[in-house]
Enzyme design. Structure first.
Site, PDB file in Angstrom:
ATOM      1  N   GLU A  60     -36.830 -58.356 -34.670  1.00  0.00           N
ATOM      2  CA  GLU A  60     -35.430 -58.721 -34.402  1.00  0.00           C
ATOM      3  C   GLU A  60     -34.508 -57.721 -35.078  1.00  0.00           C
ATOM      4  O   GLU A  60     -34.581 -57.495 -36.281  1.00  0.00           O
ATOM      5  CB  GLU A  60     -35.080 -60.131 -34.896  1.00  0.00           C
ATOM      6  CG  GLU A  60     -33.669 -60.458 -34.414  1.00  0.00           C
ATOM      7  CD  GLU A  60     -33.082 -61.794 -34.848  1.00  0.00           C
ATOM      8  OE1 GLU A  60     -32.359 -62.393 -34.037  1.00  0.00           O
ATOM      9  OE2 GLU A  60     -33.313 -62.219 -35.987  1.00  0.00           O
ATOM     10  N   ASP A 135     -23.022 -56.581 -32.805  1.00  0.00           N
ATOM     11  CA  ASP A 135     -21.570 -56.464 -32.978  1.00  0.00           C
ATOM     12  C   ASP A 135     -20.949 -55.907 -31.706  1.00  0.00           C
ATOM     13  O   ASP A 135     -21.360 -54.849 -31.232  1.00  0.00           O
ATOM     14  CB  ASP A 135     -21.263 -55.548 -34.160  1.00  0.00           C
ATOM     15  CG  ASP A 135     -21.789 -56.137 -35.464  1.00  0.00           C
ATOM     16  OD1 ASP A 135     -21.395 -57.265 -35.802  1.00  0.00           O
ATOM     17  OD2 ASP A 135     -22.612 -55.484 -36.132  1.00  0.00           O
ATOM     18  N   LYS A 139     -12.823 -53.012 -29.369  1.00  0.00           N
ATOM     19  CA  LYS A 139     -11.798 -51.999 -29.062  1.00  0.00           C
ATOM     20  C   LYS A 139     -12.443 -50.796 -28.382  1.00  0.00           C
ATOM     21  O   LYS A 139     -13.482 -50.311 -28.826  1.00  0.00           O
ATOM     22  CB  LYS A 139     -11.117 -51.528 -30.351  1.00  0.00           C
ATOM     23  CG  LYS A 139     -10.247 -52.600 -30.979  1.00  0.00           C
ATOM     24  CD  LYS A 139      -9.537 -52.077 -32.198  1.00  0.00           C
ATOM     25  CE  LYS A 139      -8.767 -53.234 -32.825  1.00  0.00           C
ATOM     26  NZ  LYS A 139      -8.623 -53.098 -34.264  1.00  0.00           N
ATOM     27  N   ASP A 171     -22.078 -62.705 -26.348  1.00  0.00           N
ATOM     28  CA  ASP A 171     -21.010 -63.585 -25.850  1.00  0.00           C
ATOM     29  C   ASP A 171     -19.840 -62.729 -25.363  1.00  0.00           C
ATOM     30  O   ASP A 171     -18.745 -63.238 -25.198  1.00  0.00           O
ATOM     31  CB  ASP A 171     -20.546 -64.546 -26.954  1.00  0.00           C
ATOM     32  CG  ASP A 171     -19.978 -63.799 -28.157  1.00  0.00           C
ATOM     33  OD1 ASP A 171     -20.250 -62.580 -28.292  1.00  0.00           O
ATOM     34  OD2 ASP A 171     -19.260 -64.418 -28.963  1.00  0.00           O
ATOM     35  N   PHE A 211     -22.991 -67.475 -34.753  1.00  0.00           N
ATOM     36  CA  PHE A 211     -22.281 -66.515 -33.896  1.00  0.00           C
ATOM     37  C   PHE A 211     -22.153 -67.049 -32.485  1.00  0.00           C
ATOM     38  O   PHE A 211     -21.104 -66.940 -31.848  1.00  0.00           O
ATOM     39  CB  PHE A 211     -23.014 -65.176 -33.880  1.00  0.00           C
ATOM     40  CG  PHE A 211     -22.624 -64.289 -35.000  1.00  0.00           C
ATOM     41  CD1 PHE A 211     -23.379 -64.237 -36.154  1.00  0.00           C
ATOM     42  CD2 PHE A 211     -21.472 -63.528 -34.931  1.00  0.00           C
ATOM     43  CE1 PHE A 211     -23.005 -63.436 -37.227  1.00  0.00           C
ATOM     44  CE2 PHE A 211     -21.089 -62.724 -35.994  1.00  0.00           C
ATOM     45  CZ  PHE A 211     -21.861 -62.685 -37.143  1.00  0.00           C
TER      46      PHE A 211
HETATM   47  C1  LIG Z   1     -22.744 -60.190 -35.010  1.00  0.00           C
HETATM   48  S1  LIG Z   1     -24.095 -60.248 -36.127  1.00  0.00           S
HETATM   49  C2  LIG Z   1     -25.269 -61.298 -35.282  1.00  0.00           C
HETATM   50  C3  LIG Z   1     -26.306 -61.847 -36.191  1.00  0.00           C
HETATM   51  C4  LIG Z   1     -27.402 -62.728 -35.550  1.00  0.00           C
HETATM   52  N1  LIG Z   1     -28.192 -62.007 -34.568  1.00  0.00           N
HETATM   53  C5  LIG Z   1     -26.850 -63.994 -34.968  1.00  0.00           C
HETATM   54  O1  LIG Z   1     -26.902 -64.180 -33.741  1.00  0.00           O
HETATM   55  O2  LIG Z   1     -26.346 -64.819 -35.738  1.00  0.00           O
HETATM   56  C6  LIG Z   1     -24.786 -58.625 -35.938  1.00  0.00           C
HETATM   57  C7  LIG Z   1     -25.757 -58.245 -37.044  1.00  0.00           C
HETATM   58  O3  LIG Z   1     -26.314 -56.968 -36.738  1.00  0.00           O
HETATM   59  C8  LIG Z   1     -26.410 -56.210 -37.928  1.00  0.00           C
HETATM   60  N2  LIG Z   1     -26.436 -54.784 -37.546  1.00  0.00           N
HETATM   61  C9  LIG Z   1     -25.465 -54.092 -36.920  1.00  0.00           C
HETATM   62  N3  LIG Z   1     -25.842 -52.820 -36.706  1.00  0.00           N
HETATM   63  C10 LIG Z   1     -27.110 -52.710 -37.220  1.00  0.00           C
HETATM   64  C11 LIG Z   1     -28.029 -51.638 -37.304  1.00  0.00           C
HETATM   65  N4  LIG Z   1     -27.740 -50.439 -36.813  1.00  0.00           N
HETATM   66  N5  LIG Z   1     -29.218 -51.863 -37.886  1.00  0.00           N
HETATM   67  C12 LIG Z   1     -29.531 -53.079 -38.382  1.00  0.00           C
HETATM   68  N6  LIG Z   1     -28.695 -54.144 -38.320  1.00  0.00           N
HETATM   69  C13 LIG Z   1     -27.500 -53.961 -37.752  1.00  0.00           C
HETATM   70  C14 LIG Z   1     -25.194 -56.637 -38.730  1.00  0.00           C
HETATM   71  O4  LIG Z   1     -25.351 -56.354 -40.109  1.00  0.00           O
HETATM   72  C15 LIG Z   1     -25.135 -58.137 -38.428  1.00  0.00           C
HETATM   73  O5  LIG Z   1     -25.896 -58.880 -39.361  1.00  0.00           O
END
Ligand SMILES: C[S@@+](CC[C@H](N)C(=O)[O-])C[C@H]1O[C@@H](n2cnc3c(N)ncnc32)[C@H](O)[C@@H]1O
Length: 230
Positions: A60, A135, A139, A171, A211
């Site tokens: 994941e 994420d 923008k 989403d 989320f």
């Molecule tokens: C919006 S959160 C969603 C978390 C989780 N999947 C959920 O549905 O609750 C996105 C996550 O991706 C991680 N993330 C973003 N870019 C990443 C990268 N290049 N490598 C590892 N993790 C990353 C962020 O730190 C964050 O914890």
């Protein structure tokens, strides 16, 4: 260009205590390359050694607070799970949840996902890759930071075994469409998006995280996508 902005990595209180108590059991302490979230390109991950068995491996990316991957690890003890994130407080929470659930089939890596996929994971060694609610970088000027890109897709194709699956969810409708356009064009992936509006049916192995609930509360539609490694 990375897909995250790293906020504080200092842990306090419960999160620090959990890290100190549980990192030895759950954290793969990867040697670094040039950056704090990079991976030394000469190092390889050997699941059989780490888990002490050969089992289907799910990776994941962006496990956040760990709810989805811990629930999945508990529900599928015959699979092994590797959670990758750069967010240390989230990884600490994940380890606490895994410990509380008694999950032994899960490990975490604190690193930038493309680095993990580029060199740490052996080619064809992964059964499923999950990317839930990456994420969205809404923008336009930030779209280039989005994780799902043609270059990243090639890294995922490289580690998946033939027939292995990449499951995604978002989403953010416009990101969902961008993911579909991007991944439909990857020759190593076959789309399995045979659900509503040309997206995949909801993956039953994915529990709702905070989320997802926030997205639904804001009136957004959740889109799942599934691709199979040819
Ligand atoms: C919006 S959160 C969603 C978390 C989780 N999947 C959920 O549905 O609750 C996105 C996550 O991706 C991680 N993330 C973003 N870019 C990443 C990268 N290049 N490598 C590892 N993790 C990353 C962020 O730190 C964050 O914890």
């Amino acid at each position: 260009m990375v897909s995250f902005v790293r906020r504080g990595t200092r842990l306090q209180g419960k999160q620090l205590a959990a890290w100190q108590r549980l990192a030895g059991r759950y954290l793969i302490d990867v040697p670094r390359g040039s950056a704090a979230t990079s991976v030394d390109p000469t190092v390889r991950f050997d699941a059989a050694t780490v888990f002490g068995r050969r089992a289907p491996l799910v990776v994941e990316i962006g496990s956040g607070l760990g709810d989805a991957v811990v629930a999945a690890a508990v529900a599928a003890p015959e699979h092994d799970f590797l959670a990758v994130d750069v967010y240390r407080p989230g990884l600490s929470d994940l380890m606490r949840k895994a410990d509380r659930a008694g999950a032994v089939n899960i490990r975490v890596i604190e690193a930038n996902a493309p680095d993990v996929f580029r060199t740490l994971l052996a080619s064809g060694s992964v059964d499923e890759v999950w990317t839930f609610f990456p994420d969205p970088w809404p923008k336009k000027r930030h779209h280039k930071r989005r994780l799902v890109s043609p270059a990243f897709a090639e890294l995922v194709v490289g580690v998946l075994r033939p027939g292995g699956r990449w499951r995604l969810a978002t989403d953010w409708q416009e990101y969902a469409e961008q993911m579909r356009d991007t991944l439909d064009a990857v020759s190593g992936l076959a789309p399995a998006n045979d659900g509503p509006d040309g997206f995949a049916p909801r993956f039953p192995g994915r529990i709702a995280t905070g989320f997802e609930r926030k997205g639904i509360a804001a009136g957004r539609v959740i889109r799942d996508l599934t691709y199979e490694r040819r």
